[in-house]
Design an enzyme around this catalytic site. Structure first.
Site, mmCIF file in Angstrom:
data_model
loop_
_atom_site.group_PDB
_atom_site.id
_atom_site.type_symbol
_atom_site.label_atom_id
_atom_site.label_comp_id
_atom_site.label_asym_id
_atom_site.label_seq_id
_atom_site.Cartn_x
_atom_site.Cartn_y
_atom_site.Cartn_z
ATOM 1 N N HIS A 75 0.815 -1.219 0.000
ATOM 2 C CA HIS A 75 0.000 0.000 0.000
ATOM 3 C C HIS A 75 0.849 1.269 0.000
ATOM 4 O O HIS A 75 0.281 2.365 -0.080
ATOM 5 C CB HIS A 75 -0.948 0.005 1.200
ATOM 6 C CG HIS A 75 -2.191 -0.782 0.974
ATOM 7 N ND1 HIS A 75 -3.383 -0.214 0.583
ATOM 8 C CD2 HIS A 75 -2.434 -2.113 1.059
ATOM 9 C CE1 HIS A 75 -4.309 -1.149 0.449
ATOM 10 N NE2 HIS A 75 -3.751 -2.318 0.730
ATOM 11 N N HIS B 249 7.267 -7.664 3.795
ATOM 12 C CA HIS B 249 5.836 -7.412 3.953
ATOM 13 C C HIS B 249 4.953 -8.580 3.536
ATOM 14 O O HIS B 249 4.086 -9.007 4.284
ATOM 15 C CB HIS B 249 5.419 -6.175 3.165
ATOM 16 C CG HIS B 249 3.961 -5.868 3.293
ATOM 17 N ND1 HIS B 249 3.410 -5.375 4.455
ATOM 18 C CD2 HIS B 249 2.923 -6.019 2.422
ATOM 19 C CE1 HIS B 249 2.109 -5.237 4.295
ATOM 20 N NE2 HIS B 249 1.786 -5.603 3.070
#
Length: 753
Positions: free
Chosen positions: A241, A292
């Protein structure tokens, strides 16, 4: 007396037997009750995740479509080329001059009546702590300080390697936190429970700081501030993101423009560049890899440590134009013929950006020095460059010590060969990552683990892959690692082990889907590298709810979202139901209802289990599907004179339409200008092989501009879409159920989220 004693023993035995039976009955009832609650919880969880991942698929498909348009459109003028560069900014990586313009914070005046937090640089621990307290009190940081902080953050990030190295020798423990997604309460709770960052208490935040939540800006400011205060003990990884194209859909772009209406464009431009410079992973004691998303069967840590991470502006699109491929080929050949040597191992602290001292170099020079050191990851490294890098690191440290001791700064003599290399680099540097580099970054930011062996495409999310235990084992053995820590997935308990406890998922945003839906968690690593999990609930309201109340509340929210999803596909569902209703009775078996719903929505949900919550009335084993669709329509908000089919289309395409609006609004002004509208229509007309003049496009833009202010806002954009759908459906008999009209005073157009 003996007879009386025997009778008492008999009664006592009978009572004990009844007590045992009662206990067994209660235990059996409790186990069934808990099993039903767990089944409801799992179904609710499946609904939330399926809808979330379906939205990510829509995002990828939408940008694939626009990418196709751009890649197959030949600009006929400089204005058209400039518009495409603004629409997909990875076509033009921000240059130093652009960044200096965006970071021109000194010209922004702070009014005298400003009562929010103030920053001065270099930052001190008290500054960062005061920032946390100010945000807790709902104060807003002035745009001048935001741009100043982003400018300093960028200068720091440029000097970092792609894979950070952290050691437990310098800290008592290292705390790893997962996704925060704009939920400031969770970040404050972590600091309250675990302690503020300090030299003895290091932190690693594993990406996805923004989007979805309402306080993404505040989270970034706090994280960046602490990173500048404790550069060796506070580390940030990039998440999927931290991507400006993803931000267009999931709220961060809108949040920035709402909070900073005047300087929002500059802030977004700076953030786009800052996101590109975030490190890709962190390695603790050379044994624990923190990234991540995950890994794939082709993940190469050597390549990841050498590639130019700032080239990967977005993981949603890899630009591969023919001219750039030709340049890449020529550039690679030139490097191979002009340099010799062997590539250094991946585990050495490397960066494509050389450390540069902020004491002597300006921000422009710092970035310039970093960019000049770029070496193709596929080519060998020049021995002179490696030698210069080693001497440079030592000189910088000595210079820092001299500066602290008060000695005069010694001007360093430039290496002639390095100056030539810098000039060559600036003249012919490639601005796009190779397909292999881009794929490596996508895999570590988007991938998820799976229980099965192997590695396959992650079609659920639309990006990355699913990797099995064998893939994890192969990577750990290859690089001599103990286990992986990743985030990216919301877990009911805030964490989850898999692959034989070799992969740990940490998710730090509690109550992610709904209040009570999940806990947050973080993990603490000591010198022994044994993970210690800490769970929490940042929302105090959840502590007052029983488990049944919590599950019921979350289940209600999930079912409401699912009904909205069903309503958004009413037309497709009706067509599919008619295929099963060959006799045209208006009835279909419930089993075929479940199969038809899955065929249309493709969410992979247990529809037979969910049927009692979604279907309230049925005749025996048959469902009157038109009545069921009408019941779905009754639950939706009412708009006067809007057919249910139009409302359905708005529901289905609302997120896509808002994302398209923000893509066309390339300068993030909140409005589509006439020029932006004209250039976008040229894209569409080229794709659809339609000849349309500029005059016709201008007339179309004026017809959409309902308030005649010379620009199109989001409500006018959605209203135009509704009117087109309405005109297309006029004169045709629709079998779709009509939305009830309960608003006699007239309803406004759909409001922007």
């Amino acid at each position: 007396m003996g007879s009386g004693t025997s009778t008492q023993h008999h009664f006592a035995f009978q009572n004990a037997e009844k007590a045992f039976k009662a206990a067994a009955l209660i235990q059996r009832w409790y186990r069934r009750y808990m099993a039903r609650l767990e089944m409801r919880r799992q179904c609710t969880w499946s609904i939330f995740q399926s809808i979330e991942y379906a939205g990510q698929q829509d995002q990828v498909k939408l940008h694939d479509f626009f990418s196709y348009l751009v890649d197959h459109f030949t600009p006929s003028s400089h204005n058209e080329r400039d518009f495409l560069n603004r629409m997909f900014t990875e076509d033009s990586i921000p240059q130093d001059s652009e960044m200096e313009n965006c970071s021109d914070y000194e010209s922004i005046e702070v009014p005298d009546d400003y009562t929010g937090p103030r920053l001065s640089f270099p930052l001190l621990p008290d500054h960062a702590t005061a920032l946390v307290e100010a945000f807790r009190l709902k104060q807003q940081l002035h745009a001048r300080y935001v741009l100043n902080l982003l400018h300093e953050t960028r200068k720091h990030l440029v000097q970092l390697p792609n894979i950070n190295r952290v050691s437990t020798c310098y800290s008592e423990e290292i705390t790893v936190c997962g996704d925060l997604h704009g939920q400031l309460d969770d970040l404050i709770f972590i600091f309250y429970k675990n302690g503020l960052p300090s030299p003895e208490r290091a932190y690693v935040f594993n990406g996805d700081f923004v989007d979805r939540g309402q306080e993404s800006v505040e989270i970034l400011m706090v994280l960046f501030a602490f990173m500048l205060v404790y550069p060796k003990g506070f580390h940030l990884n990039r998440g999927n993101h931290e991507d400006y194209l993803v931000n267009l859909r999931y709220g961060f772009t809108k949040e920035v423009m709402h909070k900073y209406k005047v300087h929002g464009k500059k802030i977004l431009k700076m953030l786009q560049d800052v996101f590109c410079w975030l490190p890709l992973a962190t390695l603790v004691d050379e044994k624990v890899l923190i990234l991540h998303g995950g890994v794939s069967d082709v993940t190469d840590l050597e390549l990841l440590s050498k590639l130019d991470r700032h080239k990967v502006v977005s993981t949603l699109r890899c630009k591969t134009r023919k001219e750039n491929e030709k340049q890449a080929e020529e550039h690679g050949k030139a490097k191979q013929t002009s340099s010799a040597g062997r590539p250094s191992p991946w585990f050495l602290p490397q960066s494509r950006s050389l450390p540069s001292s902020p004491l002597r170099l300006s921000s422009h020079q710092t970035h310039k020095a970093g960019r000049s050191s770029s070496v193709p990851c596929s080519g060998p490294l020049d021995p002179r460059w490696l030698s210069w890098q080693a001497r440079r690191s030592v000189d910088l440290e000595l210079e820092r010590c001299r500066q602290q001791a008060g000695f005069p700064v010694i001007k360093e003599k430039e290496e002639p060969w390095l100056c030539r290399a810098e000039a060559d680099s600036e003249a012919g540097e490639l601005l796009e990552p190779t397909q292999e580099e881009w794929r490596q970054v996508v895999d570590i930011l988007w991938s998820d683990p799976m229980a099965q062996e192997g590695c396959k495409a992650n079609t659920v999310r639309g990006g990355g892959c699913y990797f099995g235990p064998n893939v994890t084992k192969q990577l750990l053995q290859k690089y001599n690692l103990q286990f992986l820590i990743r985030s990216h997935e919301c877990k009911p308990e805030g964490y989850e082990f898999c692959h034989g406890r070799k992969v740990l998922t940490i998710f730090s945003a509690s109550n992610y889907y709904e209040v009570g839906s999940n806990r947050g968690a973080y993990v603490k690593l000591g010198p022994a590298l044994s993970p210690h999990i800490v769970q929490y609930q940042a929302n105090k309201a959840t502590h007052r709810l029983t488990m049944r109340q919590r599950i019921s509340r979350v289940e209600e929210s999930a079912l409401r979202a699912l009904r909205n999803k069903l309503f958004a596909h009413s037309s497709d569902l009706l067509d599919e139901f008619k295929k099963h209703d060959k006799d045209k009775t208006g009835l279909i078996p419930l089993g075929e209802w479940a199969a038809a719903v899955e065929l249309v929505l493709r969410l992979g949900l247990p529809w037979r289990v969910l049927r009692p919550q979604l279907v309230n009335s049925s005749v025996g084993n048959m469902l009157e599907y038109k009545s069921w669709l009408e019941d779905l329509a009754k639950e939706q908000p009412s708009f006067k004179n809007i057919q249910s089919s139009l409302l359905e289309t708005l529901y289905r395409n609302r997120s896509n339409l808002e994302t398209i609006f923000r893509i066309i609004d390339s300068d993030h002004s909140g409005f589509i200008s006439l020029d932006e509208f004209r250039q976008t229509w040229k894209l569409f007309s080229s794709h659809m092989k339609i000849d349309i003049t500029d005059g016709c496009i201008c007339d179309l833009a004026r017809s959409i501009d309902f308030n005649k202010d010379g620009r199109i806002d989001i409500n006018e954009f959605l209203e135009a879409f509704r009117l087109v759908e309405q005109s297309c459906s006029e004169g045709s008999d629709s079998d779709c159920p009509q939305a009830p009209n309960t608003n006699d005073s007239g309803a406004g157009q759909p409001a922007a989220h």
